[in-house]
Every structure is written in structure tokens, then in C-alpha cells.
Design a protein around this motif. Structure first.
Motif, PDB file in Angstrom:
ATOM      1  N   UNK A 188       0.777  -1.230   0.000  1.00  0.00           N
ATOM      2  CA  UNK A 188       0.000   0.000   0.000  1.00  0.00           C
ATOM      3  C   UNK A 188       0.806   1.276   0.000  1.00  0.00           C
ATOM      4  N   UNK A 189       0.016   2.384  -0.019  1.00  0.00           N
ATOM      5  CA  UNK A 189      -1.437   2.374   0.108  1.00  0.00           C
ATOM      6  C   UNK A 189      -2.159   1.912  -1.151  1.00  0.00           C
ATOM      7  N   UNK A 190      -1.522   2.044  -2.330  1.00  0.00           N
ATOM      8  CA  UNK A 190      -2.153   1.608  -3.572  1.00  0.00           C
ATOM      9  C   UNK A 190      -1.387   0.471  -4.221  1.00  0.00           C
ATOM     10  N   UNK A 191      -0.541  -0.182  -3.444  1.00  0.00           N
ATOM     11  CA  UNK A 191       0.304  -1.289  -3.888  1.00  0.00           C
ATOM     12  C   UNK A 191       1.348  -0.790  -4.887  1.00  0.00           C
ATOM     13  N   UNK A 192       2.600  -1.132  -4.633  1.00  0.00           N
ATOM     14  CA  UNK A 192       3.663  -0.638  -5.487  1.00  0.00           C
ATOM     15  C   UNK A 192       4.918  -1.479  -5.310  1.00  0.00           C
ATOM     16  N   UNK A 193       5.820  -1.380  -6.279  1.00  0.00           N
ATOM     17  CA  UNK A 193       7.129  -2.012  -6.184  1.00  0.00           C
ATOM     18  C   UNK A 193       8.042  -1.075  -5.402  1.00  0.00           C
ATOM     19  N   UNK A 194       8.602  -1.558  -4.295  1.00  0.00           N
ATOM     20  CA  UNK A 194       9.435  -0.706  -3.446  1.00  0.00           C
ATOM     21  C   UNK A 194      10.926  -0.980  -3.617  1.00  0.00           C
ATOM     22  N   UNK A 195      11.273  -2.088  -4.259  1.00  0.00           N
ATOM     23  CA  UNK A 195      12.675  -2.386  -4.573  1.00  0.00           C
ATOM     24  C   UNK A 195      12.694  -3.370  -5.732  1.00  0.00           C
ATOM     25  N   UNK A 196      13.688  -3.221  -6.610  1.00  0.00           N
ATOM     26  CA  UNK A 196      13.727  -4.094  -7.781  1.00  0.00           C
ATOM     27  C   UNK A 196      15.136  -4.184  -8.327  1.00  0.00           C
ATOM     28  N   UNK A 197      15.379  -5.281  -9.018  1.00  0.00           N
ATOM     29  CA  UNK A 197      16.665  -5.476  -9.667  1.00  0.00           C
ATOM     30  C   UNK A 197      16.544  -5.377 -11.175  1.00  0.00           C
ATOM     31  N   UNK A 198      17.676  -5.560 -11.839  1.00  0.00           N
ATOM     32  CA  UNK A 198      17.714  -5.597 -13.300  1.00  0.00           C
ATOM     33  C   UNK A 198      18.181  -6.989 -13.711  1.00  0.00           C
ATOM     34  N   UNK A 199      18.883  -7.110 -14.818  1.00  0.00           N
ATOM     35  CA  UNK A 199      19.327  -8.431 -15.272  1.00  0.00           C
ATOM     36  C   UNK A 199      20.573  -8.940 -14.545  1.00  0.00           C
ATOM     37  N   UNK A 200      21.432  -8.034 -14.117  1.00  0.00           N
ATOM     38  CA  UNK A 200      22.742  -8.444 -13.625  1.00  0.00           C
ATOM     39  C   UNK A 200      22.713  -8.852 -12.159  1.00  0.00           C
ATOM     40  N   UNK A 201      23.800  -9.466 -11.730  1.00  0.00           N
ATOM     41  CA  UNK A 201      23.947  -9.858 -10.327  1.00  0.00           C
ATOM     42  C   UNK A 201      23.948  -8.626  -9.440  1.00  0.00           C
ATOM     43  N   UNK A 202      23.162  -8.666  -8.363  1.00  0.00           N
ATOM     44  CA  UNK A 202      23.139  -7.540  -7.432  1.00  0.00           C
ATOM     45  C   UNK A 202      22.470  -7.943  -6.126  1.00  0.00           C
ATOM     46  N   UNK A 203      22.783  -7.180  -5.098  1.00  0.00           N
ATOM     47  CA  UNK A 203      22.147  -7.323  -3.803  1.00  0.00           C
ATOM     48  C   UNK A 203      21.106  -6.218  -3.683  1.00  0.00           C
TER      49      UNK A 203
END
Length: 306
Positions: free
Chosen positions: A258-273
Motif C-alpha cells: 500500500x497504500x495503492x500497492x507498489x514495487x518498493x525495490x527491484x533489480x535488473x538483469x545483472x547480479x546484485x544485492x
């Protein structure tokens, strides 16, 4: 909210939604002393036939996650081997190594998955290891991908671990696609579900598998009003002889309720933390504002179990 004239009711709902969104963006949805949890997704570039290299990457990522203040780190499906996975006995080398790593770094680890042999049966299993190096639980994949079915035994229960701060569910890859299954986690009290995943980006682009899984993760978070973390392997695979070398989907995702649902963290194609700070109190606030679970009518859904 009073229920009266339909037009007035719709107007009140719209005004409330606008006000809620404003309060979220200017911080008024955030408690000063909220139940916050810092999580990490270890999007490893898995190299097939390089067990030692993959395990070393996982150990380094766990150490890095702990140094950044993360309390939990989750790794992808088949994180130590890729495809084909190498079966291990119970308490085999991967889980033993991850237990030492968790204790050393004082961080909870969701060990990705491995293939484990028990009583001459093969399971695709994710282990939850706490910061003291103890096994708090394990999840046997319940919905097997069609290519797995000839070789694996399916589990038949959901898995939720209470680590003292949050109730944490574990699903595995293909299980994301079954809304009835993921709803069971919400009804059982899970506040976040981690989903270790191995999947190729069949269409090789953001209009393909990577984007589809991100949309589904967001949907699962929205319809259950909790957090959903899809942890997907990076790199390439040569496991499919028909298609040849393929890129892994990557693009791991943390979806918020919420409040309207969302992506809060994301990666791409490569290796990452990928690190995310999540507010567990947001679950309660969203459910109080839009009581979806309370307003269910289970008597209407009996056909779903057939």
C-alpha cells in the motif's frame, strides 16, 4: 463512512483514496516507531557446474547484506548449482555452509533452494536458517513445474516462520502463479512471502517473463495486502538443449501492499544485492482502510477447491 446516495458514496471513496495517497507520500502513513524490517534479495549470477563459486558468492552476499543492516537475506532457487541441481542429503554441504554463514554474520538466511533426498525421494526445498545458525523451518515445493514432476516429490503444506519480528512465508518459483495457494499464507498470518525463483527470460526483454513475474508479484501483494518478494537468479543457462543458451530473468522484486500497492525495490538483469526497508505496520493500515480479507465470502468459493 456513511452509506447513502450512491453518487455521494463514490465521491467520498475517491476523496478518501486521494487523501490516503497524499498522507503516504508526505510520510503521514509512517509511524515514527513502526515495525520496520530490512530485507535483502541476493540476485546471484549462478554459474552452472560451479558449486564452489556459487556458494562463495552467496556467503559474500550474506556478509554484505549484514553489513548494510539487513536482517534477512534470501537467495534464488537452485542458487548453489543451477540446472541440473545436484541432490544432497539432509543437512548436506549447502545447508551446513549456510548455517555457519548465518551464525557468523548474525543474519537470517533463506537458503534458496536445493534438491534434497529424503527416504529415497527428491524434494525441491528452501530452508529458513536463523541468525544463530539454527534451522527454523523448511518449505518443500508444493506445486511442481511440469518438467519437475517426473523427478520430484511435492510437499503438501505452506510454510510460515515467526522470527520474532515478522511472520515470514516461503513459496517457491511456480507457486507464485497459484492465487489460492498464496491466499492461504495471508489467512495464516504471513506478513511477507519470499519466493526463491529460477526462470529464464524466454522472450528476452521487459515484455517477457521478467515483467510478467513483476506484475504477478505486485498482484499477490495487492490482493493479499502483504509484502511479496520474488528472488530470481541472474546470469545465463545452457540447460535447455532445444533453445540453447538463455538469459535468466533477473529483475527480482519487492512488492508492497500500500497504500495503492507498489514495487518498493527491484533489480535488473545483472547480479546484485537488493535491499529494502519495509514497514510491517503498513499491512494493518491497508487492511483497516480496505478490509478485503474481512469482506470475503468463502461459501461462494467452494468450487475453487475442486
Amino acid at each position: 463512512m456513511k452509506i447513502g446516495n450512491k453518487k455521494d458514496t463514490i465521491s467520498e471513496v475517491i476523496i478518501t483514496l486521494i487523501d490516503t495517497t497524499k498522507r503516504y507520500h508526505d510520510g503521514r502513513w509512517q509511524d515514527k516507531m513502526g515495525r520496520n524490517l530490512k530485507i535483502a534479495l541476493g540476485q546471484i549470477e549462478i554459474v552452472e557446474n560451479d558449486y564452489n563459486g556459487n556458494i562463495k558468492k552467496a556467503e559474500m552476499m550474506a556478509t554484505d547484506a549484514a553489513s548494510k543492516g539487513a536482517e534477512i537475506v534470501c537467495f534464488p532457487e537452485f542458487f548453489s548449482t543451477g540446472i541440473p541441481p545436484l541432490p544432497e542429503p539432509e543437512n548436506g554441504r549447502t545447508i551446513t555452509t549456510m548455517r555457519v554463514c548465518a551464525q557468523k554474520n548474525k543474519i537470517d538466511i533463506i537458503a534458496g533452494t536445493i534438491v534434497e533426498m529424503r527416504e529415497e525421494k527428491s524434494y525441491n526445498v528452501a530452508y529458513y536458517i536463523n541468525k544463530d545458525g539454527e534451522i527454523s523451518g523448511r518449505h518443500d515445493k508444493t506445486h511442481l513445474f511440469f518438467q519437475e514432476k517426473p523427478y520430484r516429490t511435492a510437499g503438501d503444506t505452506i510454510t510460515i516462520i515467526d522470527n520474532g519480528k515478522a511472520k515470514i512465508g516461503i513459496a517457491i518459483c511456480w507457486e507464485l502463479n497459484f492465487p489460492e495457494l498464496i491466499r492461504r499464507y495471508a489467512l495464516a498470518g504471513a506478513e511477507i512471502v519470499f519466493c526463491p525463483t529460477w526462470v529464464e527470460d524466454w522472450r528476452d526483454g521487459l515484455d517477457g517473463v521478467a515483467e510478467e513475474r513483476r506484475r504477478i508479484s505486485l498482484t499477490r501483494a495487492a490482493e493479499n495486502q502483504f509484502y511479496f518478494a520474488d528472488v530470481i537468479a541472474a546470469g545465463y543457462t545452457d540447460s535447455n538443449t532445444e533453445t540453447g543458451r538463455m538469459r535468466m530473468a533477473g529483475h527480482s522484486t519487492v512488492a508492497s501492499p500500500g497504500p495503492m500497492s507498489q514495487v518498493v525495490a527491484k533489480g535488473e538483469y545483472s547480479e546484485e544485492l537488493i535491499i529494502a526497508d519495509i514497514d510491517l505496520d503498513l499491512i494493518r493500515k491497508k487492511r483497516e482502510f480496505l478490509p478485503l480479507l474481512y469482506n470475503r465470502r468463502p461459501e461462494m468459493y467452494s468450487e475453487l477447491s475442486k
